[in-house]
Design a protein around this motif. Structure first.
Motif, PDB file in Angstrom:
ATOM      1  N   SER A 168       0.805  -1.310  -0.084  1.00  0.00           N
ATOM      2  CA  SER A 168       0.130  -0.105  -0.020  1.00  0.00           C
ATOM      3  C   SER A 168       0.873   1.307   0.103  1.00  0.00           C
ATOM      4  O   SER A 168       0.490   2.111  -0.817  1.00  0.00           O
ATOM      5  CB  SER A 168      -1.039   0.119   1.295  1.00  0.00           C
ATOM      6  N   ALA A 169       1.930   1.265   0.787  1.00  0.00           N
ATOM      7  CA  ALA A 169       2.777   2.418   0.675  1.00  0.00           C
ATOM      8  C   ALA A 169       3.447   2.534  -0.502  1.00  0.00           C
ATOM      9  O   ALA A 169       3.463   3.718  -0.858  1.00  0.00           O
ATOM     10  CB  ALA A 169       4.058   2.333   2.036  1.00  0.00           C
ATOM     11  N   PHE A 170       4.039   1.499  -1.205  1.00  0.00           N
ATOM     12  CA  PHE A 170       4.708   1.586  -2.297  1.00  0.00           C
ATOM     13  C   PHE A 170       3.692   2.111  -3.400  1.00  0.00           C
ATOM     14  O   PHE A 170       3.856   2.974  -4.502  1.00  0.00           O
ATOM     15  CB  PHE A 170       4.933   0.269  -2.799  1.00  0.00           C
ATOM     16  N   GLU A 171       2.126   1.923  -3.523  1.00  0.00           N
ATOM     17  CA  GLU A 171       1.366   2.186  -4.270  1.00  0.00           C
ATOM     18  C   GLU A 171       0.971   3.613  -3.928  1.00  0.00           C
ATOM     19  O   GLU A 171       0.969   4.673  -5.081  1.00  0.00           O
ATOM     20  CB  GLU A 171       0.123   1.677  -4.233  1.00  0.00           C
ATOM     21  N   ARG A 172       0.702   4.232  -2.588  1.00  0.00           N
ATOM     22  CA  ARG A 172       0.659   5.467  -2.377  1.00  0.00           C
ATOM     23  C   ARG A 172       1.485   6.397  -2.749  1.00  0.00           C
ATOM     24  O   ARG A 172       1.634   7.372  -3.288  1.00  0.00           O
ATOM     25  CB  ARG A 172       0.447   5.522  -0.803  1.00  0.00           C
ATOM     26  N   ASN A 173       3.034   5.990  -2.484  1.00  0.00           N
ATOM     27  CA  ASN A 173       4.221   6.810  -2.809  1.00  0.00           C
ATOM     28  C   ASN A 173       4.384   7.037  -4.217  1.00  0.00           C
ATOM     29  O   ASN A 173       4.802   8.149  -4.677  1.00  0.00           O
ATOM     30  CB  ASN A 173       5.402   6.198  -2.057  1.00  0.00           C
ATOM     31  N   GLY A 201       7.381  -7.472  -2.529  1.00  0.00           N
ATOM     32  CA  GLY A 201       7.537  -8.030  -1.198  1.00  0.00           C
ATOM     33  C   GLY A 201       8.920  -8.474  -0.745  1.00  0.00           C
ATOM     34  O   GLY A 201       9.813  -7.968  -1.622  1.00  0.00           O
ATOM     35  N   SER A 202       9.023  -9.433   0.343  1.00  0.00           N
ATOM     36  CA  SER A 202      10.087  -9.651   0.855  1.00  0.00           C
ATOM     37  C   SER A 202      10.662 -11.012  -0.136  1.00  0.00           C
ATOM     38  O   SER A 202       9.532 -11.702  -0.091  1.00  0.00           O
ATOM     39  CB  SER A 202      10.016  -9.858   2.360  1.00  0.00           C
ATOM     40  N   GLU A 203      11.798 -11.058  -0.272  1.00  0.00           N
ATOM     41  CA  GLU A 203      12.235 -12.650  -0.840  1.00  0.00           C
ATOM     42  C   GLU A 203      12.349 -13.503   0.359  1.00  0.00           C
ATOM     43  O   GLU A 203      12.559 -13.359   1.459  1.00  0.00           O
ATOM     44  CB  GLU A 203      13.535 -12.061  -1.567  1.00  0.00           C
ATOM     45  N   SER A 204      12.144 -14.848  -0.161  1.00  0.00           N
ATOM     46  CA  SER A 204      12.540 -15.799   0.944  1.00  0.00           C
ATOM     47  C   SER A 204      13.763 -16.660   0.471  1.00  0.00           C
ATOM     48  O   SER A 204      14.144 -16.439  -0.459  1.00  0.00           O
ATOM     49  CB  SER A 204      11.233 -16.598   0.926  1.00  0.00           C
ATOM     50  N   GLY A 205      13.883 -17.724   1.176  1.00  0.00           N
ATOM     51  CA  GLY A 205      14.941 -18.778   0.698  1.00  0.00           C
ATOM     52  C   GLY A 205      16.262 -18.294   1.008  1.00  0.00           C
ATOM     53  O   GLY A 205      16.553 -17.774   2.030  1.00  0.00           O
ATOM     54  N   ASN A 206      17.015 -18.801   0.153  1.00  0.00           N
ATOM     55  CA  ASN A 206      18.658 -18.086   0.310  1.00  0.00           C
ATOM     56  C   ASN A 206      18.828 -16.922  -0.617  1.00  0.00           C
ATOM     57  O   ASN A 206      20.124 -16.638  -0.567  1.00  0.00           O
ATOM     58  CB  ASN A 206      19.297 -19.349  -0.345  1.00  0.00           C
ATOM     59  N   ASP A 207      17.925 -16.261  -1.009  1.00  0.00           N
ATOM     60  CA  ASP A 207      18.221 -15.133  -1.885  1.00  0.00           C
ATOM     61  C   ASP A 207      18.992 -13.799  -0.865  1.00  0.00           C
ATOM     62  O   ASP A 207      20.316 -13.439  -1.420  1.00  0.00           O
ATOM     63  CB  ASP A 207      16.993 -14.347  -2.138  1.00  0.00           C
ATOM     64  N   TYR A 222      17.226  -4.387   2.099  1.00  0.00           N
ATOM     65  CA  TYR A 222      16.875  -5.626   1.170  1.00  0.00           C
ATOM     66  C   TYR A 222      15.350  -5.640   1.473  1.00  0.00           C
ATOM     67  O   TYR A 222      14.357  -5.682   0.555  1.00  0.00           O
ATOM     68  CB  TYR A 222      17.403  -6.865   1.719  1.00  0.00           C
ATOM     69  N   ASP A 223      14.907  -5.434   2.909  1.00  0.00           N
ATOM     70  CA  ASP A 223      13.355  -5.619   3.040  1.00  0.00           C
ATOM     71  C   ASP A 223      12.601  -4.236   2.580  1.00  0.00           C
ATOM     72  O   ASP A 223      11.635  -4.425   2.010  1.00  0.00           O
ATOM     73  CB  ASP A 223      13.126  -5.760   4.576  1.00  0.00           C
ATOM     74  N   LYS A 224      13.459  -3.224   2.602  1.00  0.00           N
ATOM     75  CA  LYS A 224      12.688  -2.050   2.008  1.00  0.00           C
ATOM     76  C   LYS A 224      12.625  -1.813   0.341  1.00  0.00           C
ATOM     77  O   LYS A 224      11.836  -1.460  -0.237  1.00  0.00           O
ATOM     78  CB  LYS A 224      13.235  -0.750   2.443  1.00  0.00           C
ATOM     79  N   TYR A 225      13.849  -2.234  -0.202  1.00  0.00           N
ATOM     80  CA  TYR A 225      13.995  -1.926  -1.624  1.00  0.00           C
ATOM     81  C   TYR A 225      14.170  -3.124  -2.376  1.00  0.00           C
ATOM     82  O   TYR A 225      14.406  -2.833  -3.808  1.00  0.00           O
ATOM     83  CB  TYR A 225      15.137  -0.673  -1.641  1.00  0.00           C
ATOM     84  N   GLY A 226      14.208  -4.274  -1.803  1.00  0.00           N
ATOM     85  CA  GLY A 226      14.694  -5.517  -2.656  1.00  0.00           C
ATOM     86  C   GLY A 226      16.138  -5.421  -3.001  1.00  0.00           C
ATOM     87  O   GLY A 226      17.047  -4.713  -2.373  1.00  0.00           O
ATOM     88  N   ALA A 227      16.562  -6.577  -3.612  1.00  0.00           N
ATOM     89  CA  ALA A 227      17.908  -6.741  -3.919  1.00  0.00           C
ATOM     90  C   ALA A 227      18.764  -5.651  -4.668  1.00  0.00           C
ATOM     91  O   ALA A 227      19.648  -5.118  -4.175  1.00  0.00           O
ATOM     92  CB  ALA A 227      18.104  -8.080  -4.754  1.00  0.00           C
ATOM     93  N   ALA A 228      18.287  -5.303  -5.967  1.00  0.00           N
ATOM     94  CA  ALA A 228      18.630  -4.263  -6.550  1.00  0.00           C
ATOM     95  C   ALA A 228      18.825  -2.908  -5.894  1.00  0.00           C
ATOM     96  O   ALA A 228      19.728  -2.033  -5.823  1.00  0.00           O
ATOM     97  CB  ALA A 228      18.033  -3.792  -7.987  1.00  0.00           C
ATOM     98  N   GLY A 229      17.508  -2.750  -5.093  1.00  0.00           N
ATOM     99  CA  GLY A 229      17.464  -1.448  -4.379  1.00  0.00           C
ATOM    100  C   GLY A 229      18.341  -1.221  -3.111  1.00  0.00           C
ATOM    101  O   GLY A 229      19.187  -0.126  -2.936  1.00  0.00           O
ATOM    102  N   ALA A 230      18.714  -2.359  -2.625  1.00  0.00           N
ATOM    103  CA  ALA A 230      19.642  -2.638  -1.606  1.00  0.00           C
ATOM    104  C   ALA A 230      21.017  -2.295  -2.046  1.00  0.00           C
ATOM    105  O   ALA A 230      21.833  -1.646  -1.381  1.00  0.00           O
ATOM    106  CB  ALA A 230      19.860  -3.967  -0.750  1.00  0.00           C
ATOM    107  N   ALA A 231      21.406  -2.814  -3.335  1.00  0.00           N
ATOM    108  CA  ALA A 231      22.689  -2.405  -3.833  1.00  0.00           C
ATOM    109  C   ALA A 231      22.872  -1.039  -4.166  1.00  0.00           C
ATOM    110  O   ALA A 231      23.913  -0.317  -3.879  1.00  0.00           O
ATOM    111  CB  ALA A 231      22.674  -3.191  -5.071  1.00  0.00           C
ATOM    112  N   VAL A 232      21.766  -0.219  -4.519  1.00  0.00           N
ATOM    113  CA  VAL A 232      21.845   1.195  -4.693  1.00  0.00           C
ATOM    114  C   VAL A 232      22.179   1.919  -3.359  1.00  0.00           C
ATOM    115  O   VAL A 232      22.904   2.836  -3.349  1.00  0.00           O
ATOM    116  CB  VAL A 232      20.372   1.444  -5.522  1.00  0.00           C
ATOM    117  N   ALA A 233      21.239   1.579  -2.313  1.00  0.00           N
ATOM    118  CA  ALA A 233      21.443   2.355  -1.109  1.00  0.00           C
ATOM    119  C   ALA A 233      22.817   1.848  -0.613  1.00  0.00           C
ATOM    120  O   ALA A 233      23.434   2.960  -0.118  1.00  0.00           O
ATOM    121  CB  ALA A 233      20.412   1.723  -0.260  1.00  0.00           C
TER     122      ALA A 233
END
Length: 706
Positions: free
Chosen positions: A257-262, A290-296, A365-376
């Motif tokens: 919802s926050a993603f859509e609102r922003n 959303g959040s990835e699972s497993g060994n990502d 990672y939880d906020k922005y995903g794998a690529a977004g975490a790399a950017v941060a």
């Protein structure tokens, strides 16, 4: 010696009671001792009878005594005001001792007031009262113990509640949560130490789970999903599987919802009222995953270590001063290390580097995903926010593929290198149509909020200058001078310029002809006023000055503009004829999926019906139930007559019914229809005029052919 005249001297009687016949002649009882033996036997039987009677009396006395004693015991235990079993928590302290004292007194009172014939029965009564007293004591004692346990549990629960409230207020402080977990363990052991290790372990886990759940819930409430997942990773074992699943779902829904609102906010800021451009950009955007699972994440963490230093804990960047396997800047280490739960001043040991990098990267990672975490990690969190929201440039205005610091990888190259190595690229799926529709809905809400604010500002400005313009008008200031004044007042603000000039037109009329339409009759008819009201409800006017200026240009007189000003204020505040949620009522009648034109027809009827009702009832509104009933009735088709479609012979013609609903009539500007002849109908129009028309023309009119 012969005994003469002997008669039986003892009569046992049918009831067992012995009686002795007395004789003055001793010889009548026999001689040689036989008479005395007879007397002794009779006396013995009499004694047995007396003893039996006394036993019966004692039994009845014992029953009465026990009844009195048991009533006393009941009152001691259950009396409404003072009964020991009615006390609660701390009030039960000493209940056992109080019971013993009271029951012993009751016992002595009963013994002293009960007269029994034998010591044996005296002892029997005492024993019965003792047994009854003991039963009561056991009940009171057990109750007292349970209440003591309840007091203990209550105090314990209060402490746990305090811990929960504390971590809720300090959800982003890892040390605070750790301290409360340790405190809960110590508290449980101290209070329930006598119940054994197994009980303590179970009790501790359950209540630590409450504390952890409170911290997780507060993190979600504050939209700190990184902290939420860090807590889940570290202390999730204290939560049940259902709790973990529920928290993950709530977090995902809120993040989505926050993603859509922003996204909607960013698109409105970029495109304003251009919804078509917004839709076009949404078509090419990626959806929230959303959040990835497993060994990502583990793979990603390993990839970062390789990317930054090749896995060298002692590496150091000569340009930036970044150190260690993950190249953490010296300015970030103090705060990041404490966020990760390390003490202030913790050294950059390999173990600590892993803890800090894992903690911070998991947040990203939880906020922005794998690529977004790399950017941060590479260029800062603000850039990560721009990346995931679909911006095409970084915070410095450069495209994502612009090299950094001359010859270092671009942000895009860095992110792709890390994620490709990890095999964990997040948010690569296209946005679904449902997601796009939800974002468009958010966009429209933001736009509507913005429009409301702008309308409010314009209306306040109009109210502020209206009285001054009226004063100018009444003092003879010319239209041209008023326009010059308005232009001067507005200055270089284009919005104010429009508002001021509209205000002059609203007060003076078009070209200064106040009270005149410029077209002849000097005012609008009721039908035209109704059209203006419909346009108002359809959102055609952004402010009151625009509405009144439009009405003036269409010919509204000064008096009519005053009436229209009140209509606008009613519409803006949702009062008067605009007090109803007409769209909602129409949906109840027509259904959610009804044709838009069909719903529009019912809505127009409803507006006209409310206006007519208010005229008839001196400005009073109808009840909502009454209006809803009118809307339901307005779609019922009625037959007003018939008309000849084709003449065949003197005896036979082809005819067709003239059918329409009340909503159909209103849609064609007709107030009512009455048949006056074979093929003639008296029609009253909404503008107040009336006339006769033939059936064929009326039928075509109602079908929309004219």
């Amino acid at each position: 010696m012969k005994i003469a005249g002997y008669q039986g001297s003892v009569n046992l009687g049918a009831g067992g009671g012995a009686t002795v016949k007395v004789s003055s002649d001793l010889n009548a009882y026999g001689s040689g001792g036989k008479g005395l033996a007879a007397i002794a036997g009779a006396a013995n039987k009499w004694a047995v009878a007396v003893e039996a009677q006394q036993e019966d009396e004692d039994k009845q006395s014992i029953l009465n005594a026990m009844d009195i004693f048991n009533k006393s015991r009941y009152n001691i235990m259950y009396n409404d005001e003072s009964g020991l079993m009615n006390t609660k928590l701390e009030g039960t302290a000493g209940a056992g001792a109080s019971y013993t004292e009271q029951i012993n007194k009751a016992r002595q009172d009963v013994l002293s007031n009960t007269k029994l014939h034998s010591q044996k029965n005296q002892l029997a009564l005492d024993h019965l009262m003792y047994q009854s007293a003991q039963q009561g004591f056991q009940t009171v004692d057990q109750y007292e113990q349970k209440q003591k346990e309840a007091v203990t549990d209550l105090r314990y629960d209060n402490n746990i509640q305090n811990s929960c409230e504390f971590v809720q207020k300090n959800w982003n402080n890892p040390q605070a949560l750790q301290d409360e977990i340790i405190r809960t363990q110590l508290l449980t052991s101290a209070i329930y130490g006598k119940r054994g290790a197994e009980f303590i372990e179970s009790k501790s886990r359950a209540n630590i789970g409450q504390v952890v759940a409170s911290a997780v819930g507060a993190s979600i409430t504050n939209e700190d999903y990184g902290t939420m997942r860090n807590i889940m990773d570290k202390y999730g074992s204290y939560l049940t599987a259902n709790q973990r699943a529920a928290f993950e779902k709530v977090a995902y829904d809120k993040e989505s919802s926050a993603f859509e609102r922003n996204t909607a906010k960013d698109l409105y800021a970029k495109y304003g009222d251009n919804e078509e451009a917004v839709r076009k950009e949404l078509e090419g955007m990626k959806g929230f995953s959303g959040s990835e699972s497993g060994n990502d994440f583990e793979n990603l963490l390993t990839s970062f270590g390789i990317q930054e230093s090749g896995g060298n804990y002692n590496a150091k960047n000569g340009r930036t001063g970044a150190s260690g396997k993950y190249q953490i800047l010296p300015s970030n280490w103090p705060s990041w290390s404490q966020e990760a739960g390390l003490p202030a001043g913790a050294e950059m040991t390999p173990e600590n580097q892993e803890k800090v990098a894992r903690f911070k990267l998991k947040q990203y990672y939880d906020k922005y995903g794998a690529a977004g975490a790399a950017v941060a990690w590479y260029s800062g969190e603000t850039n990560a926010q721009r990346w995931v929201s679909g911006k095409t440039t970084d915070v410095w205005g450069n495209t994502w593929d612009t090299p950094q610091h001359g010859n270092e990888p671009s942000i895009k190259e860095y992110a792709e290198s890390v994620t490709n190595r990890a095999g964990s690229v997040r948010s690569t799926r296209s946005m679904s149509q449902d997601e796009q529709d939800r974002i468009i809905k958010q966009y429209r809400t933001i736009k509507a909020d913005h429009d409301r604010i702008e309308t409010y500002k314009k209306n306040k400005l109009f109210e502020g200058i209206k009285s001054e313009l009226f004063s100018m008008f009444n003092n003879g200031t010319s239209y041209s001078d008023a326009m010059a004044w308005a232009t001067n007042q507005a200055g270089s603000d284009p919005d104010k310029y429009v508002t001021y000039r509209n205000a002059v037109t609203a007060i003076y009329g078009p070209q200064g002809r106040s009270g005149s339409s410029g077209g002849g009759n000097g005012k609008l008819d009721d039908d035209a006023i109704g059209v203006l009201e419909d346009m108002l409800q359809e959102g055609k006017f952004s402010s009151i000055d625009q509405f009144l200026a439009y009405a003036a240009n269409k010919g509204a007189s000064s008096a009519q503009r005053g009436k229209l000003e009140k209509i606008y204020n009613d519409w803006y505040s949702g009062t008067g004829e605009f007090a109803f949620d007409m769209e909602g009522l129409v949906q109840q009648v027509a259904g959610k999926n009804a044709d838009a034109l069909y719903k529009k027809k019912i809505q127009n009827y409803g507006r006209q019906w409310v206006r007519a009702y208010r005229v008839k009832n001196h400005g009073m509104n109808p009840g909502e139930t009454e209006l809803l009933e009118a809307l339901r009735n307005c779609v019922t088709t009625k037959v007003y007559g018939s008309y000849v479609t084709e003449k065949h012979s003197f005896w036979f013609d082809s005819t067709e019914d003239i059918k329409a609903s009340d909503a159909d009539l209103i849609a064609r500007g007709i107030a009512s229809v009455n048949k006056t002849g074979d093929d003639w109908y008296d029609v009253k129009w909404l503008d107040g005029t009336s006339g006769k028309i033939n059936g064929a023309y009326l039928a075509k009119l109602l079908k929309g052919d004219y």
